[in-house]
Write a protein that holds these residues in place. Sequence first.
Motif, PDB file in Angstrom:
ATOM      1  N   LEU A  36       7.284 -21.490 121.219  1.00  0.00           N
ATOM      2  CA  LEU A  36       8.567 -21.995 120.726  1.00  0.00           C
ATOM      3  C   LEU A  36       8.669 -21.887 119.212  1.00  0.00           C
ATOM      4  O   LEU A  36       7.837 -22.433 118.477  1.00  0.00           O
ATOM      5  N   ALA A  37       9.696 -21.186 118.741  1.00  0.00           N
ATOM      6  CA  ALA A  37       9.966 -21.095 117.303  1.00  0.00           C
ATOM      7  C   ALA A  37      10.731 -22.331 116.849  1.00  0.00           C
ATOM      8  O   ALA A  37      11.511 -22.916 117.611  1.00  0.00           O
ATOM      9  N   LEU A  38      10.527 -22.724 115.598  1.00  0.00           N
ATOM     10  CA  LEU A  38      11.255 -23.875 115.061  1.00  0.00           C
ATOM     11  C   LEU A  38      12.661 -23.514 114.620  1.00  0.00           C
ATOM     12  O   LEU A  38      13.564 -24.335 114.662  1.00  0.00           O
ATOM     13  N   SER A  39      12.861 -22.265 114.196  1.00  0.00           N
ATOM     14  CA  SER A  39      14.175 -21.826 113.714  1.00  0.00           C
ATOM     15  C   SER A  39      14.915 -21.103 114.830  1.00  0.00           C
ATOM     16  O   SER A  39      14.582 -19.976 115.189  1.00  0.00           O
ATOM     17  N   LEU A  40      15.926 -21.775 115.378  1.00  0.00           N
ATOM     18  CA  LEU A  40      16.756 -21.195 116.431  1.00  0.00           C
ATOM     19  C   LEU A  40      18.218 -21.312 116.018  1.00  0.00           C
ATOM     20  O   LEU A  40      18.596 -22.260 115.313  1.00  0.00           O
ATOM     21  N   PRO A  41      19.080 -20.380 116.439  1.00  0.00           N
ATOM     22  CA  PRO A  41      20.452 -20.357 115.936  1.00  0.00           C
ATOM     23  C   PRO A  41      21.363 -21.468 116.449  1.00  0.00           C
ATOM     24  O   PRO A  41      22.325 -21.837 115.774  1.00  0.00           O
ATOM     25  N   ASP A  42      21.062 -22.019 117.626  1.00  0.00           N
ATOM     26  CA  ASP A  42      21.980 -23.016 118.187  1.00  0.00           C
ATOM     27  C   ASP A  42      21.445 -24.440 118.094  1.00  0.00           C
ATOM     28  O   ASP A  42      22.166 -25.370 117.742  1.00  0.00           O
ATOM     29  N   VAL A  43      20.183 -24.634 118.412  1.00  0.00           N
ATOM     30  CA  VAL A  43      19.540 -25.954 118.354  1.00  0.00           C
ATOM     31  C   VAL A  43      18.187 -25.777 117.680  1.00  0.00           C
ATOM     32  O   VAL A  43      17.485 -24.800 117.942  1.00  0.00           O
ATOM     33  N   ASP A  44      17.817 -26.701 116.784  1.00  0.00           N
ATOM     34  CA  ASP A  44      16.529 -26.532 116.108  1.00  0.00           C
ATOM     35  C   ASP A  44      15.385 -26.725 117.091  1.00  0.00           C
ATOM     36  O   ASP A  44      15.502 -27.418 118.111  1.00  0.00           O
ATOM     37  N   GLY A  45      14.266 -26.079 116.792  1.00  0.00           N
ATOM     38  CA  GLY A  45      13.134 -26.065 117.697  1.00  0.00           C
ATOM     39  C   GLY A  45      12.547 -27.434 117.972  1.00  0.00           C
ATOM     40  O   GLY A  45      12.050 -27.687 119.078  1.00  0.00           O
ATOM     41  N   ILE A  46      12.592 -28.337 116.994  1.00  0.00           N
ATOM     42  CA  ILE A  46      12.061 -29.685 117.200  1.00  0.00           C
ATOM     43  C   ILE A  46      12.848 -30.405 118.283  1.00  0.00           C
ATOM     44  O   ILE A  46      12.278 -31.049 119.172  1.00  0.00           O
TER      45      ILE A  46
END
Length: 231
Positions: free
Chosen positions: A50-60
């Motif tokens: 799982l990446a932390l930087s995602l375009p729609d919802v943050d990875g956390i």
Amino acid sequence: MKVLIIENDVVFADMVRMYLAEEDFTVQTAFMAQDGLMSFHSFAPDVVLLALSLPDVDGITLCKTLRQQMQTPIIVVSINSRASEIIKAFTAGADDFLSKPFGMQELKARIMIAVRKSIQPPSMENGPEIPATEHFPQLQLDPVRRSISVNGDMVQTTFSEFELLKVFYHHPYRVFTRDELITIIRGIDYHVNERSIDVHIANLRKKIERDPKKPKYIQTVWGLGYRFAKP
């Protein structure tokens, strides 16, 4: 073994996918959090990258959502390796944290260890376990199903949280130092340290204590560490 990659960097995700495919993994990729969540339910992976930087919802946020729904190991991958980000990831439910850039052989090793630990947890050799029948009627732990219930309600935990609680549960009243607890889960949390142990304890208290600010089960022994006791 099935691996789900949730990563917004298409080039990076494709590189990881090709490597893992050559190593006989079955891989599925998603480039947005919502797609990743749907893929998780349809694909049923053995481990999630799982990446932390995602375009729609943050990875956390996605990590928290996934952890609420399953016990599958989650390995967070991020170019941001600051201690604060690592702690956020573990607090959200991650089982491991891998900083970019990293070698593909290291990635494979991390995946294999995470999956192996989820199937066969590490043993605890710090004294005899007390039979389950002598435990706490309001808090039940099932090591086979890896489930925890408080007053009959199921509680979701991360892999590391479960391992810590299992050790406490089977060794009530014994005081564990932070160094001992670090040793217990080393190999599950690569970045485990005294601070992350405190984070795990705080999270467990929120999940099993009636009042986390006045814990009855997981007690602090000032200057030493923690112990588990009957309320």
